[in-house]
Design a protein around this motif. Structure first.
Motif, PDB file in Angstrom:
ATOM      1  N   ASP A  57       0.806  -1.208   0.000  1.00 15.22           N
ATOM      2  CA  ASP A  57       0.000   0.000   0.000  1.00 15.22           C
ATOM      3  C   ASP A  57       0.847   1.270   0.000  1.00 15.22           C
ATOM      4  O   ASP A  57       0.340   2.325  -0.329  1.00 15.22           O
ATOM      5  N   ALA A  58       2.101   1.165   0.372  1.00 14.94           N
ATOM      6  CA  ALA A  58       2.964   2.340   0.412  1.00 14.94           C
ATOM      7  C   ALA A  58       3.507   2.697  -0.968  1.00 14.94           C
ATOM      8  O   ALA A  58       4.079   3.756  -1.146  1.00 14.94           O
ATOM      9  N   ILE A  59       3.323   1.834  -1.927  1.00 15.32           N
ATOM     10  CA  ILE A  59       3.814   2.083  -3.284  1.00 15.32           C
ATOM     11  C   ILE A  59       2.818   2.994  -3.998  1.00 15.32           C
ATOM     12  O   ILE A  59       1.618   2.721  -4.008  1.00 15.32           O
ATOM     13  N   ASN A  60       3.340   4.058  -4.607  1.00 15.81           N
ATOM     14  CA  ASN A  60       2.457   5.081  -5.158  1.00 15.81           C
ATOM     15  C   ASN A  60       2.472   5.222  -6.668  1.00 15.81           C
ATOM     16  O   ASN A  60       1.663   5.957  -7.215  1.00 15.81           O
ATOM     17  N   GLU A  98       7.839   2.695  -8.818  1.00 19.85           N
ATOM     18  CA  GLU A  98       8.085   2.068  -7.516  1.00 19.85           C
ATOM     19  C   GLU A  98       7.603   0.616  -7.496  1.00 19.85           C
ATOM     20  O   GLU A  98       8.250  -0.250  -6.904  1.00 19.85           O
ATOM     21  N   LEU A  99       6.479   0.360  -8.159  1.00 13.40           N
ATOM     22  CA  LEU A  99       5.942  -1.001  -8.203  1.00 13.40           C
ATOM     23  C   LEU A  99       6.875  -1.929  -8.974  1.00 13.40           C
ATOM     24  O   LEU A  99       7.133  -3.062  -8.555  1.00 13.40           O
ATOM     25  N   GLN A 100       7.409  -1.451 -10.083  1.00 14.07           N
ATOM     26  CA  GLN A 100       8.350  -2.266 -10.853  1.00 14.07           C
ATOM     27  C   GLN A 100       9.631  -2.512 -10.070  1.00 14.07           C
ATOM     28  O   GLN A 100      10.177  -3.624 -10.110  1.00 14.07           O
ATOM     29  N   LYS A 101      10.099  -1.519  -9.356  1.00 15.74           N
ATOM     30  CA  LYS A 101      11.288  -1.687  -8.522  1.00 15.74           C
ATOM     31  C   LYS A 101      11.027  -2.733  -7.434  1.00 15.74           C
ATOM     32  O   LYS A 101      11.859  -3.597  -7.174  1.00 15.74           O
ATOM     33  N   PHE A 102       9.864  -2.658  -6.811  1.00 11.58           N
ATOM     34  CA  PHE A 102       9.474  -3.628  -5.799  1.00 11.58           C
ATOM     35  C   PHE A 102       9.429  -5.039  -6.393  1.00 11.58           C
ATOM     36  O   PHE A 102       9.933  -6.003  -5.803  1.00 11.58           O
ATOM     37  N   ASP A 153       2.247 -17.075  -9.669  1.00 14.30           N
ATOM     38  CA  ASP A 153       1.117 -16.403 -10.302  1.00 14.30           C
ATOM     39  C   ASP A 153       0.332 -15.550  -9.314  1.00 14.30           C
ATOM     40  O   ASP A 153      -0.119 -14.456  -9.649  1.00 14.30           O
ATOM     41  N   ALA A 154       0.159 -16.058  -8.098  1.00 13.75           N
ATOM     42  CA  ALA A 154      -0.605 -15.312  -7.092  1.00 13.75           C
ATOM     43  C   ALA A 154       0.054 -13.968  -6.773  1.00 13.75           C
ATOM     44  O   ALA A 154      -0.631 -12.959  -6.587  1.00 13.75           O
ATOM     45  N   LEU A 177      -1.342 -10.119  -7.408  1.00 12.22           N
ATOM     46  CA  LEU A 177      -1.390  -9.054  -6.403  1.00 12.22           C
ATOM     47  C   LEU A 177      -0.833  -7.742  -6.952  1.00 12.22           C
ATOM     48  O   LEU A 177      -1.368  -6.659  -6.672  1.00 12.22           O
ATOM     49  N   LEU A 178       0.218  -7.824  -7.746  1.00  9.18           N
ATOM     50  CA  LEU A 178       0.782  -6.625  -8.354  1.00  9.18           C
ATOM     51  C   LEU A 178      -0.202  -6.013  -9.357  1.00  9.18           C
ATOM     52  O   LEU A 178      -0.330  -4.785  -9.450  1.00  9.18           O
ATOM     53  N   GLU A 179      -0.923  -6.863 -10.065  1.00 14.26           N
ATOM     54  CA  GLU A 179      -1.929  -6.376 -11.006  1.00 14.26           C
ATOM     55  C   GLU A 179      -3.099  -5.736 -10.271  1.00 14.26           C
ATOM     56  O   GLU A 179      -3.703  -4.784 -10.762  1.00 14.26           O
ATOM     57  N   ILE A 180      -3.412  -6.242  -9.083  1.00  9.73           N
ATOM     58  CA  ILE A 180      -4.484  -5.651  -8.280  1.00  9.73           C
ATOM     59  C   ILE A 180      -4.141  -4.214  -7.914  1.00  9.73           C
ATOM     60  O   ILE A 180      -5.001  -3.331  -7.938  1.00  9.73           O
TER      61      ILE A 180
END
Length: 121
Positions: free
Chosen positions: A1-4, A8-12, A25-26, A30-33
């Motif tokens: 939730d801290a990713i904005n 940042e999401l790709q780095k994570f 896959d799960a 979650l990243l797609e969510i």
């Protein structure tokens, strides 16, 4: 939730892969969510539910919001007409609700919601 944001999401995601190897896959879902939630918020949705092969989105509940006068909302309305076989809009208890049927995955949900952002002009 801290990713904005996407960067940042790709780095994570890369950090997860570096630490744990290929993502299950799960985890990918979650990243797609996160991406789906971002897009829904950008499009003026307060809530989103994926259940029983349906995606239900609730628009901003304040009917006097300037969002309803925005180009984004007008574009969504135009695209709903264009894709009326895959989604429907209704009002229940003064809440504007958009429902997509046959949503079998988060990726499909993201794809359908992305179609609403395509400029029809």
């Amino acid at each position: 939730d801290a990713i904005n944001n996407e960067e940042e999401l790709q780095k994570f995601q890369l950090n997860l892969i570096d630490r744990f190897g290929p993502l299950p896959d799960a985890t990918e879902e979650l990243l797609e969510i996160v991406r789906l939630r971002w897009l829904a918020q950008k499009l003026g949705m307060e809530r989103i539910f994926l259940k029983s092969n349906n995606m239900t989105l609730y628009f901003i509940s304040d009917n006097s919001s300037l969002f309803y006068q925005s180009r984004t909302f007008q574009q969504i309305l135009q695209n709903i007409q264009k894709y009326k076989n895959t989604c429907r809009m209704q009002e229940k208890k003064n809440k504007l609700i958009l429902t997509f049927e046959n949503i079998t995955s988060v990726k499909k949900a993201l794809s359908q919601l992305t179609k609403l952002t395509v400029d029809t002009n």
